[in-house]
Design an enzyme around this catalytic site. Structure first.
Site, PDB file in Angstrom:
ATOM      1  N   GLN A 152     -91.053  13.236 -32.422  1.00 12.34           N
ATOM      2  CA  GLN A 152     -89.952  11.757 -31.387  1.00 12.34           C
ATOM      3  C   GLN A 152     -89.025  12.346 -30.889  1.00 12.34           C
ATOM      4  O   GLN A 152     -89.080  11.530 -29.809  1.00 12.34           O
ATOM      5  CB  GLN A 152     -89.939  10.811 -32.384  1.00 12.34           C
ATOM      6  CG  GLN A 152     -88.849  11.354 -33.032  1.00 12.34           C
ATOM      7  CD  GLN A 152     -87.921  10.036 -33.981  1.00 12.34           C
ATOM      8  OE1 GLN A 152     -88.437   9.584 -35.152  1.00 12.34           O
ATOM      9  NE2 GLN A 152     -87.422   9.135 -33.870  1.00 12.34           N
ATOM     10  N   CYS A 156     -89.877   6.160 -34.060  1.00 15.67           N
ATOM     11  CA  CYS A 156     -90.015   6.497 -35.092  1.00 15.67           C
ATOM     12  C   CYS A 156     -90.792   4.684 -35.289  1.00 15.67           C
ATOM     13  O   CYS A 156     -92.146   5.619 -35.807  1.00 15.67           O
ATOM     14  CB  CYS A 156     -88.894   6.725 -36.420  1.00 15.67           C
ATOM     15  SG  CYS A 156     -87.938   5.185 -37.323  1.00 15.67           S
ATOM     16  N   HIS A 205     -84.946   4.059 -41.079  1.00 12.37           N
ATOM     17  CA  HIS A 205     -85.645   5.221 -40.454  1.00 12.37           C
ATOM     18  C   HIS A 205     -87.073   4.179 -40.980  1.00 12.37           C
ATOM     19  O   HIS A 205     -86.957   4.070 -42.173  1.00 12.37           O
ATOM     20  CB  HIS A 205     -85.463   5.988 -40.769  1.00 12.37           C
ATOM     21  CG  HIS A 205     -86.473   7.411 -40.416  1.00 12.37           C
ATOM     22  ND1 HIS A 205     -86.990   7.560 -38.893  1.00 12.37           N
ATOM     23  CD2 HIS A 205     -86.737   8.498 -41.047  1.00 12.37           C
ATOM     24  CE1 HIS A 205     -87.764   8.898 -38.732  1.00 12.37           C
ATOM     25  NE2 HIS A 205     -87.424   9.471 -39.739  1.00 12.37           N
ATOM     26  N   ASN A 244     -92.891  12.153 -41.838  1.00 14.36           N
ATOM     27  CA  ASN A 244     -92.430  12.490 -40.492  1.00 14.36           C
ATOM     28  C   ASN A 244     -92.500  12.444 -39.078  1.00 14.36           C
ATOM     29  O   ASN A 244     -93.750  12.987 -39.021  1.00 14.36           O
ATOM     30  CB  ASN A 244     -90.427  13.009 -41.210  1.00 14.36           C
ATOM     31  CG  ASN A 244     -89.202  12.418 -40.508  1.00 14.36           C
ATOM     32  OD1 ASN A 244     -89.624  11.639 -40.021  1.00 14.36           O
ATOM     33  ND2 ASN A 244     -87.767  12.890 -40.911  1.00 14.36           N
TER      34      ASN A 244
END
Ligand SMILES: *[C@@H]1O[C@H](CO)[C@@H](O)[C@H](O)[C@H]1NC(C)=O
Ligand SMILES: *[C@@H]1O[C@H](CO)[C@@H](O)[C@H](O)[C@H]1NC(C)=O
Ligand SMILES: *[C@@H]1O[C@H](CO)[C@@H](O)[C@H](O)[C@H]1NC(C)=O
Ligand SMILES: *[C@@H]1O[C@H](CO)[C@@H](O)[C@H](O)[C@H]1NC(C)=O
Ligand SMILES: *[C@@H]1O[C@H](CO)[C@@H](O)[C@H](O)[C@H]1NC(C)=O
Ligand SMILES: *[C@@H]1O[C@H](CO)[C@@H](O)[C@H](O)[C@H]1NC(C)=O
Ligand SMILES: *[C@@H]1O[C@H](CO)[C@@H](O)[C@H](O)[C@H]1NC(C)=O
Length: 360
Positions: free
Chosen positions: A161, A167, A308, A328
């Site tokens: 990202q 995110c 996040h 992630n």
């Protein structure tokens, strides 16, 4: 010096929520840090440190000139001390590493790496929590003892990202990619959809481009416009721009029909995972950012601000410890090829609080 043991572990917050008092706290934090390491900073840099920093720059293809070199060296040196101290402690269940983010400021971590903003007044109402609302899972209630979608042909490669606090778009997109592929009898492989479309076009659903958003807002948008373009059609640029998606004109490659909020209960989440990856939100801290491998087990993030988003893609048990396999959006050089194992059934970093399953 152990960052995590003081308020300086700095749970980064979305910009919008950063108050003057937070800024003051940060200043005090940095000051005390500076004082705390004052005597060691005055010490000469050892040859070993200089060699290791050179190696760090080489590994991550970084070059700095003039004063910047010094700034990044000092940051890296401070983090490296934390990393080494952590890794020397045999009782820790996970290892830290000087990854590509180890010489960035906390502010850069926040703007480049995070980006979940829980919508104002958003209540994850457990009354709506109904795994069955997202599809019929009754015939799969005998859950497997372990699951690993990392190797599923429908799981796209880990993405990056950075530098964009988007995110939320990456989590939302991977859920659509996985579900579209899985319901196509796995014929649509590899399916790589457009985060950029969500970043540019879903503003009226509450998202703020590279300054945060929430995955349900992105899904609301996708369902409203009828689908998501491919990354090839609408490529990722890591900066918000004008929306270039026209309904009925831009080719659509991925779809979604519904999503459900899940109970704040890791048993319910595990059950939902039988139908695909689950989007979650967490409060990150510096150890999360510097994670390399092992099972992340850290209680300094348990009261942190959620900042996040991640995607649960599996679970298992090793040596008696239950863990989640979590994806992630920081590239494959972070963690274990882009993934982290996080301890399960302890609501680690608040991961059970905003769990959602999207399906077709
Ligand atoms: C769910 O599956 C069960 C068992 O296969 C079936 O009896 C039931 O009708 C299904 N429910 C729905 C809503 O499809
Ligand atoms: C998937 O494959 C099954 C069995 O081969 C078939 O019955 C079904 O129609 C296929 N579904 C799609 C969406 O192609
Ligand atoms: C998406 O598109 C961008 C821009 O073309 C490219 O750099 C990136 O690698 C693509 N993502 C994936 C996962 O293929
Ligand atoms: C908008 O997308 C189309 C493809 O769907 C592309 O041909 C065009 O160049 C894009 N325009 C801009 C300004 O990016
Ligand atoms: C979580 O859900 C499971 C299964 O529905 C239930 O047995 C358990 O009591 C729940 N746990 C909590 C803490 O609510
Ligand atoms: C976290 O919050 C809970 C409940 O508000 C509180 O009991 C606990 O002491 C807090 N823990 C830390 C480490 O601040
Ligand atoms: C499990 O425990 C064994 C024996 O203590 C150890 O060798 C192994 O590395 C452990 N596995 C993991 C994944 O931690």
């Amino acid at each position: 010096m152990w960052l995590g043991s003081s308020s300086c572990s700095l749970i980064v917050r979305p910009y919008e929520q950063r108050t003057t008092s937070t800024m003051k706290l940060m200043t005090i934090c940095f000051l005390s840090l500076a004082i705390g390491v004052g005597h060691s900073a005055a010490q000469e840099d050892t040859e070993d440190e200089i060699i290791k920093f050179k190696d760090f720059k080489k590994r991550h293809k970084k070059t700095y000139n003039g004063a910047l070199e010094r700034v990044h060296f000092r940051r890296w040196k401070r983090r490296k001390a934390i990393i080494d101290q952590h890794n020397e402690n045999q009782r820790n269940s996970f290892i830290l590493g000087d990854n590509a983010f180890a010489d960035l400021s906390e502010e850069e971590w926040e703007t480049y790496l995070l980006g979940v903003t829980i919508p104002k007044g958003f209540i994850n109402n457990e009354a709506v929590v109904d795994v069955l609302a997202a599809g019929n899972v009754t015939n799969r209630q005998t859950t497997t003892p372990s699951l690993d979608l990392r190797t599923d042909p429908c799981m796209p490669p880990v993405k990056i990202q950075s530098p964009c606090g988007g995110c939320w778009a990456f989590i939302a997109t991977t859920a659509v990619e996985y579900q579209t592929c899985a319901t196509s009898n796995r014929t649509k492989i590899p399916l790589i959809l457009s985060e950029q479309q969500m970043i540019d076009c879903s503003g009226s659903y509450g998202t703020k481009g590279c300054n945060g958003g929430f995955y349900t807002q992105a899904w609301d948008y996708i369902m409203a416009v009828g689908g998501q373009a491919s990354n090839a059609t609408y490529p990722y640029r890591a900066v918000a721009g004008t929306c270039n998606f026209t309904k009925d004109v831009t080719p659509v490659a991925g779809k979604l029909s519904r999503y459900a909020s899940l109970a704040k209960n890791e048993t319910a989440i595990l059950l939902a995972m039988q139908r695909g990856p689950v989007a979650i939100s967490v409060a990150t801290n510096s150890r999360f950012t510097l994670y390399r491998s092992g099972i992340f087990d850290d209680d300094t993030c348990k009261n942190g601000t959620i900042n996040h988003g991640l995607l649960l893609v599996g679970y298992g048990t090793t040596n008696g410890t239950d863990y989640w396999i979590v994806r992630n959006s920081w590239g494959t050089s972070w963690g274990m090829n882009g993934y982290i194992f996080m301890k399960r059934n302890v609501n680690i970093c608040r991961l059970a609080e905003f769990a959602f399953l999207a399906t077709i």
